[in-house]
Design an enzyme around this catalytic site. Structure first.
Site, short mmCIF file in Angstrom:
data_model
loop_
_atom_site.label_atom_id
_atom_site.label_comp_id
_atom_site.label_asym_id
_atom_site.label_seq_id
_atom_site.Cartn_x
_atom_site.Cartn_y
_atom_site.Cartn_z
N CYS A 176 -3.42 5.15 -14.63
CA CYS A 176 -3.24 6.47 -15.42
C CYS A 176 -1.88 6.47 -16.30
CB CYS A 176 -3.05 7.34 -14.42
SG CYS A 176 -4.61 8.05 -14.06
N CYS A 208 3.93 -10.10 7.75
CA CYS A 208 3.21 -10.49 8.50
C CYS A 208 2.79 -11.87 7.92
CB CYS A 208 1.72 -9.62 8.85
SG CYS A 208 2.22 -8.31 9.94
N CYS A 221 -3.65 -11.59 16.39
CA CYS A 221 -2.86 -10.54 16.83
C CYS A 221 -3.45 -8.98 16.83
CB CYS A 221 -1.30 -10.35 15.95
SG CYS A 221 -0.42 -12.02 16.37
N CYS A 253 1.45 14.10 -15.14
CA CYS A 253 0.08 13.82 -14.46
C CYS A 253 -0.54 15.25 -14.36
CB CYS A 253 0.81 13.54 -12.92
SG CYS A 253 1.58 12.17 -12.64
N HIS A 306 -4.37 16.74 -14.66
CA HIS A 306 -5.16 16.59 -13.13
C HIS A 306 -4.70 18.23 -12.44
CE1 HIS A 306 -6.45 12.62 -12.35
NE2 HIS A 306 -5.04 12.39 -12.86
N ARG A 348 4.58 -4.88 3.91
CA ARG A 348 4.27 -4.87 5.42
C ARG A 348 3.56 -6.45 5.50
NH1 ARG A 348 5.86 -4.74 10.62
NH2 ARG A 348 5.09 -6.93 10.42
C1 HEC Z 1 1.93 -13.22 15.32
C2 HEC Z 1 1.38 -11.75 15.30
C3 HEC Z 1 0.73 -11.09 13.97
C4 HEC Z 1 0.21 -11.72 13.04
C5 HEC Z 1 -0.66 -13.08 12.98
C6 HEC Z 1 -0.06 -10.53 12.21
N1 HEC Z 1 0.79 -9.69 12.39
FE1 HEC Z 1 0.45 -7.81 11.47
N2 HEC Z 1 1.90 -7.23 12.64
C7 HEC Z 1 2.39 -7.75 13.82
C8 HEC Z 1 3.48 -7.04 14.32
C9 HEC Z 1 4.32 -7.29 15.56
C10 HEC Z 1 3.64 -5.74 13.48
C11 HEC Z 1 4.45 -4.49 13.85
C12 HEC Z 1 3.85 -3.88 14.99
C13 HEC Z 1 2.60 -3.14 14.53
O1 HEC Z 1 2.62 -1.98 13.68
O2 HEC Z 1 1.52 -3.84 14.86
C14 HEC Z 1 2.60 -5.91 12.48
C15 HEC Z 1 2.42 -4.92 11.66
C16 HEC Z 1 1.00 -5.02 10.92
C17 HEC Z 1 0.59 -3.76 10.03
C18 HEC Z 1 1.43 -2.34 10.21
C19 HEC Z 1 0.71 -1.48 10.96
C20 HEC Z 1 1.02 -0.14 11.09
O3 HEC Z 1 0.44 0.59 11.74
O4 HEC Z 1 2.32 0.24 10.62
C21 HEC Z 1 -0.30 -4.13 9.37
C22 HEC Z 1 -1.26 -3.44 8.39
C23 HEC Z 1 -0.51 -5.66 9.68
N3 HEC Z 1 0.35 -5.90 10.54
C24 HEC Z 1 -1.54 -6.50 9.22
C25 HEC Z 1 -1.50 -7.68 9.36
C26 HEC Z 1 -2.72 -8.57 8.61
C27 HEC Z 1 -3.47 -8.22 7.51
C28 HEC Z 1 -2.26 -9.92 9.01
C29 HEC Z 1 -2.97 -11.10 8.64
C30 HEC Z 1 -2.84 -11.56 7.23
C31 HEC Z 1 -1.20 -9.68 10.17
N4 HEC Z 1 -0.79 -8.44 10.04
C32 HEC Z 1 -0.79 -10.87 10.70
C33 HEC Z 1 2.07 -8.86 14.37
C34 HEC Z 1 1.35 -9.74 13.60
C1 HEC Z 2 -4.10 12.05 -20.10
C2 HEC Z 2 -4.89 12.33 -18.80
C3 HEC Z 2 -4.31 11.80 -17.58
C4 HEC Z 2 -2.97 11.61 -17.25
C5 HEC Z 2 -1.89 11.98 -17.81
C6 HEC Z 2 -2.94 11.10 -15.91
N1 HEC Z 2 -4.29 11.07 -15.48
FE1 HEC Z 2 -4.98 10.38 -13.73
N2 HEC Z 2 -6.67 10.13 -14.23
C7 HEC Z 2 -7.35 10.63 -15.42
C8 HEC Z 2 -8.70 10.35 -15.61
C9 HEC Z 2 -9.80 10.47 -16.50
C10 HEC Z 2 -9.05 10.06 -14.42
C11 HEC Z 2 -10.56 9.23 -13.69
C12 HEC Z 2 -10.33 7.52 -13.63
C13 HEC Z 2 -10.04 7.11 -15.18
O1 HEC Z 2 -10.85 7.39 -16.11
O2 HEC Z 2 -9.25 6.52 -15.46
C14 HEC Z 2 -7.59 9.71 -13.53
C15 HEC Z 2 -7.64 9.39 -12.09
C16 HEC Z 2 -6.59 9.40 -11.21
C17 HEC Z 2 -6.67 9.14 -9.91
C18 HEC Z 2 -8.05 8.63 -9.08
C19 HEC Z 2 -8.77 9.84 -8.46
C20 HEC Z 2 -10.05 9.81 -7.89
O3 HEC Z 2 -10.48 10.73 -7.40
O4 HEC Z 2 -10.29 8.59 -7.56
C21 HEC Z 2 -5.28 9.23 -9.41
C22 HEC Z 2 -4.79 9.05 -7.97
C23 HEC Z 2 -4.47 9.66 -10.69
N3 HEC Z 2 -5.35 9.66 -11.65
C24 HEC Z 2 -3.22 9.88 -10.70
C25 HEC Z 2 -2.46 10.19 -11.55
C26 HEC Z 2 -1.04 10.09 -11.75
C27 HEC Z 2 -0.20 9.98 -10.58
C28 HEC Z 2 -0.66 10.63 -12.96
C29 HEC Z 2 0.79 10.71 -13.45
C30 HEC Z 2 1.58 9.44 -13.29
C31 HEC Z 2 -1.77 10.78 -13.82
N4 HEC Z 2 -2.76 10.38 -12.95
C32 HEC Z 2 -1.91 10.75 -15.13
C33 HEC Z 2 -6.53 11.14 -16.26
C34 HEC Z 2 -5.12 11.33 -16.61
#
Ligand code: HEC
Ligand code: HEC
Length: 256
Positions: A109, A217, A175, A71, A75, A213
């Site tokens: 990449c 949910c 929720c 990388c 980069h 995560r």
């Molecule tokens: C029945 C209630 C419930 C529903 C419906 C639910 N979740 Fe959750 N979710 C939770 C609980 C409880 C947690 C753990 C505590 C927290 O971080 O909110 C959680 C955690 C998360 C987290 C992590 C937040 C963090 O900061 O770590 C994300 C992201 C999330 N839910 C997205 C979703 C999405 C997108 C959906 C719909 C597909 C969904 N949840 C549906 C109850 C729910």
């Molecule tokens: C041969 C060159 C090359 C190598 C090796 C490479 N990258 Fe990249 N990377 C790029 C180019 C070029 C872009 C711009 C998007 C594109 O053209 O794919 C990019 C874009 C990215 C981005 C997004 C940056 C943005 O501003 O949105 C991430 C994150 C990233 N590379 C991570 C990695 C990681 C992690 C690795 C190693 C596992 C890696 N790259 C290896 C050339 C490379």
């Protein structure tokens, strides 16, 4: 006369818009943690997620593929090249038109630029590199693009978030909007933001991706669990990131 009234109304509307303050960012999930876990998250020596960040730092330097490129070869130092990158993801990749989250971008990449095999989703390698790249945006506010090529994904994610699903017939919003801040099974329901991911979850005893995560949910309401990196969860991830506008990146966070 009529033209004058219209102009006056237009001025009033313009005044209201200018006076309106931007919405306050939602509170991060970290604010619902116990004092002890919050302190542990902030302390790099005590946060277990930092082990994966260390692995990511090692992989950043590792030559891969036929040309032996790391990388760094393209980069340079991650602290400069990856600074702020995580705040903009998921984002649409212009050449392919695909919506990519950080995991998808890193794997792109691997395949496109290193000619190496993609890492498996949820592998320690991909979690490590994702956490390492996200860590370079620590404390920087989330701000994703939702217009242009991203708009259809954003709309799909928003619809998913508000759609009732599963045997419990609940939407994400039931929720994470209507009941945020309320207790549920020993947890406090947060606003469901993704700014701490990949996160170290005590229940997993490991770092896990946002999609892991989301699968929990989906399972919780007995709905379909979509695949890791699936279009459904990617669109949802974009919508969650849009809801988290202005919330600082905190990866790797600690969660219960
Ligand atoms: C029945 C209630 C419930 C529903 C419906 C639910 N979740 Fe959750 N979710 C939770 C609980 C409880 C947690 C753990 C505590 C927290 O971080 O909110 C959680 C955690 C998360 C987290 C992590 C937040 C963090 O900061 O770590 C994300 C992201 C999330 N839910 C997205 C979703 C999405 C997108 C959906 C719909 C597909 C969904 N949840 C549906 C109850 C729910
Ligand atoms: C041969 C060159 C090359 C190598 C090796 C490479 N990258 Fe990249 N990377 C790029 C180019 C070029 C872009 C711009 C998007 C594109 O053209 O794919 C990019 C874009 C990215 C981005 C997004 C940056 C943005 O501003 O949105 C991430 C994150 C990233 N590379 C991570 C990695 C990681 C992690 C690795 C190693 C596992 C890696 N790259 C290896 C050339 C490379």
């Amino acid at each position: 006369m009529i033209a004058g009234r219209i102009a006056a109304v237009a001025l009033m509307i313009a005044g209201a818009a200018a006076g309106a303050t931007a919405a306050e960012p939602l509170p991060s999930g970290t604010s619902y943690l116990s004092e002890g876990l919050r302190t542990q998250q902030l302390d790099e020596a005590a946060n277990p997620g930092m082990l994966w960040v260390g692995e990511g730092a090692r992989l950043w330097e590792l030559p891969q593929g036929p040309a032996g490129r790391s990388c760094t070869s393209c980069h340079g130092a991650a602290a400069d090249a990856m600074r702020g990158v995580a705040t903009r993801y998921p984002a649409v990749d212009a050449p392919s038109g695909d919506l990519l989250n950080l995991e998808g971008r890193i794997n792109r990449c691997r395949t496109r630029h290193q000619e190496a095999e993609a890492f498996a989703y949820e592998s320690d390698e991909l979690l490590g590199l994702t956490a390492f790249v996200a860590r370079q945006s620590l404390g920087m506010p989330v701000r994703v693009e939702t217009g242009g090529a991203a708009a259809p994904h954003y709309d799909a994610g928003r619809a998913f978030f508000h759609r009732r699903q599963g045997q419990l017939n609940l939407s994400c919003a039931h929720c994470h909007v209507d009941n945020a801040g309320r207790p549920l099974r020993g947890d406090t329901i947060s606003h469901g933001l993704a700014n701490g991911y990949p996160a170290y979850r005590l229940e997993w005893q490991a770092l896990g991706s946002l999609h892991r995560r989301l699968r929990s949910c989906s399972f919780g309401v007995r709905a379909v669990q979509h695949g890791y990196g699936s279009p459904q969860y990617l669109a949802l991830e974009l919508y969650l990131a849009a809801r988290a506008e202005g919330v600082p990146v905190e990866a790797p966070a600690i969660r219960r």
